[in-house]
Design a protein around this motif. Structure first.
Motif, PDB file in Angstrom:
ATOM      1  N   ARG A 135      26.289  56.372  48.806  1.00  0.00           N
ATOM      2  CA  ARG A 135      26.205  54.918  48.987  1.00  0.00           C
ATOM      3  C   ARG A 135      26.323  54.207  47.649  1.00  0.00           C
ATOM      4  O   ARG A 135      25.686  54.587  46.676  1.00  0.00           O
ATOM      5  N   ASN A 136      27.145  53.143  47.630  1.00  0.00           N
ATOM      6  CA  ASN A 136      27.294  52.277  46.455  1.00  0.00           C
ATOM      7  C   ASN A 136      26.550  50.952  46.645  1.00  0.00           C
ATOM      8  O   ASN A 136      25.926  50.445  45.726  1.00  0.00           O
ATOM      9  N   THR A 137      26.674  50.400  47.846  1.00  0.00           N
ATOM     10  CA  THR A 137      25.972  49.170  48.239  1.00  0.00           C
ATOM     11  C   THR A 137      25.481  49.402  49.662  1.00  0.00           C
ATOM     12  O   THR A 137      25.700  50.475  50.224  1.00  0.00           O
ATOM     13  N   LYS A 138      24.873  48.402  50.248  1.00  0.00           N
ATOM     14  CA  LYS A 138      24.337  48.561  51.606  1.00  0.00           C
ATOM     15  C   LYS A 138      25.418  48.946  52.614  1.00  0.00           C
ATOM     16  O   LYS A 138      25.123  49.614  53.603  1.00  0.00           O
ATOM     17  N   THR A 139      26.670  48.584  52.365  1.00  0.00           N
ATOM     18  CA  THR A 139      27.721  48.904  53.327  1.00  0.00           C
ATOM     19  C   THR A 139      28.903  49.664  52.727  1.00  0.00           C
ATOM     20  O   THR A 139      29.760  50.126  53.461  1.00  0.00           O
ATOM     21  N   GLU A 140      28.956  49.798  51.403  1.00  0.00           N
ATOM     22  CA  GLU A 140      30.075  50.484  50.755  1.00  0.00           C
ATOM     23  C   GLU A 140      29.642  51.854  50.256  1.00  0.00           C
ATOM     24  O   GLU A 140      28.490  52.041  49.858  1.00  0.00           O
ATOM     25  N   TYR A 141      30.579  52.768  50.254  1.00  0.00           N
ATOM     26  CA  TYR A 141      30.265  54.143  49.882  1.00  0.00           C
ATOM     27  C   TYR A 141      31.496  54.832  49.313  1.00  0.00           C
ATOM     28  O   TYR A 141      32.615  54.343  49.442  1.00  0.00           O
ATOM     29  N   THR A 142      31.260  55.967  48.678  1.00  0.00           N
ATOM     30  CA  THR A 142      32.326  56.795  48.130  1.00  0.00           C
ATOM     31  C   THR A 142      32.340  58.113  48.885  1.00  0.00           C
ATOM     32  O   THR A 142      31.283  58.714  49.096  1.00  0.00           O
ATOM     33  N   VAL A 143      33.528  58.542  49.298  1.00  0.00           N
ATOM     34  CA  VAL A 143      33.694  59.815  49.998  1.00  0.00           C
ATOM     35  C   VAL A 143      34.365  60.789  49.032  1.00  0.00           C
ATOM     36  O   VAL A 143      35.405  60.471  48.459  1.00  0.00           O
ATOM     37  N   VAL A 144      33.753  61.955  48.840  1.00  0.00           N
ATOM     38  CA  VAL A 144      34.296  62.961  47.927  1.00  0.00           C
ATOM     39  C   VAL A 144      34.408  64.293  48.652  1.00  0.00           C
ATOM     40  O   VAL A 144      33.435  64.758  49.262  1.00  0.00           O
ATOM     41  N   ASP A 145      35.589  64.881  48.611  1.00  0.00           N
ATOM     42  CA  ASP A 145      35.760  66.229  49.140  1.00  0.00           C
ATOM     43  C   ASP A 145      35.198  67.212  48.127  1.00  0.00           C
ATOM     44  O   ASP A 145      35.511  67.121  46.930  1.00  0.00           O
ATOM     45  N   VAL A 146      34.373  68.132  48.575  1.00  0.00           N
ATOM     46  CA  VAL A 146      33.726  69.092  47.684  1.00  0.00           C
ATOM     47  C   VAL A 146      34.755  69.939  46.938  1.00  0.00           C
ATOM     48  O   VAL A 146      34.509  70.381  45.823  1.00  0.00           O
ATOM     49  N   GLU A 147      35.925  70.103  47.511  1.00  0.00           N
ATOM     50  CA  GLU A 147      36.998  70.824  46.824  1.00  0.00           C
ATOM     51  C   GLU A 147      37.250  70.229  45.437  1.00  0.00           C
ATOM     52  O   GLU A 147      37.561  70.952  44.490  1.00  0.00           O
ATOM     53  N   SER A 148      37.053  68.915  45.288  1.00  0.00           N
ATOM     54  CA  SER A 148      37.258  68.277  43.976  1.00  0.00           C
ATOM     55  C   SER A 148      36.206  68.720  42.964  1.00  0.00           C
ATOM     56  O   SER A 148      36.460  68.706  41.762  1.00  0.00           O
ATOM     57  N   PHE A 149      35.011  69.120  43.434  1.00  0.00           N
ATOM     58  CA  PHE A 149      33.995  69.664  42.526  1.00  0.00           C
ATOM     59  C   PHE A 149      34.476  70.987  41.933  1.00  0.00           C
ATOM     60  O   PHE A 149      34.119  71.339  40.812  1.00  0.00           O
ATOM     61  N   ILE A 150      35.239  71.718  42.717  1.00  0.00           N
ATOM     62  CA  ILE A 150      35.769  73.012  42.265  1.00  0.00           C
ATOM     63  C   ILE A 150      36.942  72.773  41.311  1.00  0.00           C
ATOM     64  O   ILE A 150      37.000  73.350  40.220  1.00  0.00           O
ATOM     65  N   GLU A 151      37.856  71.898  41.706  1.00  0.00           N
ATOM     66  CA  GLU A 151      39.047  71.634  40.905  1.00  0.00           C
ATOM     67  C   GLU A 151      38.731  70.927  39.591  1.00  0.00           C
ATOM     68  O   GLU A 151      39.382  71.169  38.584  1.00  0.00           O
ATOM     69  N   ASN A 152      37.745  70.038  39.587  1.00  0.00           N
ATOM     70  CA  ASN A 152      37.367  69.270  38.397  1.00  0.00           C
ATOM     71  C   ASN A 152      36.044  69.788  37.846  1.00  0.00           C
ATOM     72  O   ASN A 152      35.030  69.104  37.895  1.00  0.00           O
ATOM     73  N   ASP A 153      36.064  70.979  37.311  1.00  0.00           N
ATOM     74  CA  ASP A 153      34.861  71.658  36.820  1.00  0.00           C
ATOM     75  C   ASP A 153      34.476  71.115  35.454  1.00  0.00           C
ATOM     76  O   ASP A 153      34.982  71.555  34.421  1.00  0.00           O
TER      77      ASP A 153
END
Length: 162
Positions: A135-153
């Motif tokens: 969550r960024n604000t009460k209605t806005e949020y960021t979606v992150v695929d966990v695969e990006s945690f692997i690719e961007n180590d």
């Protein structure tokens, strides 16, 4: 009747969970969901039986002016994501989504650019969680695929913070 969307529904639950947090710096709430069913929840707090920062009335990392995302070995708490992960089985978590909300203790404002720390990212990867929604604000949020945690180590580059 206006209904909130499913993502904000789960983020609202994560926000409610964060209110159990015991950190006097930042409190987080996490909810792990799969197939529209809550598997587990977690909030920030000292390991069971140990004193919480809110009881001690100080935060070691705050006292030492340590920036967010750094020197977690000095933190008394188990993070929200970690508590949610240890409360569910890996078999159930494979392909799930982790909903995450963080708020500053001092002013109750949402944490800007909220995301899991490097330690929690490693646990999220190994738990088999597919996606993190923060969550960024009460209605806005960021979606992150966990695969990006692997690719961007970031540990390879020595990047600190989040």
């Amino acid at each position: 009747m206006n209904r909130i969307d499913k993502i904000n529904y789960y983020l609202d639950i994560a926000e409610a969970v964060s209110e159990r947090g015991t950190c006097i710096r930042r409190n987080w709430g996490a909810v792990i969901v799969k197939n529209d069913e809550i598997l587990s929840t977690g909030y920030v707090g000292a390991p069971r039986g140990r004193k919480n920062c809110c009881d001690l009335k100080y935060c070691t990392r705050e006292k030492l002016n340590i920036p967010r995302g750094e020197r977690y070995e000095l933190c008394r708490s188990v993070h929200a994501e970690q508590n949610a992960i240890i409360s569910a089985s890996r078999k159930e978590m494979i392909g799930s989504t982790l909903y995450l909300v963080g708020k500053n203790y001092s002013d109750g404002e949402y944490i800007e650019k909220a995301m899991s720390c490097a330690m929690c990212k490693r646990m999220i990867i190994n738990a088999g969680i597919q996606q993190v929604i923060a969550r960024n604000t009460k209605t806005e949020y960021t979606v992150v695929d966990v695969e990006s945690f692997i690719e961007n180590d970031e540990s390879i580059e020595g990047v600190r913070g989040y």
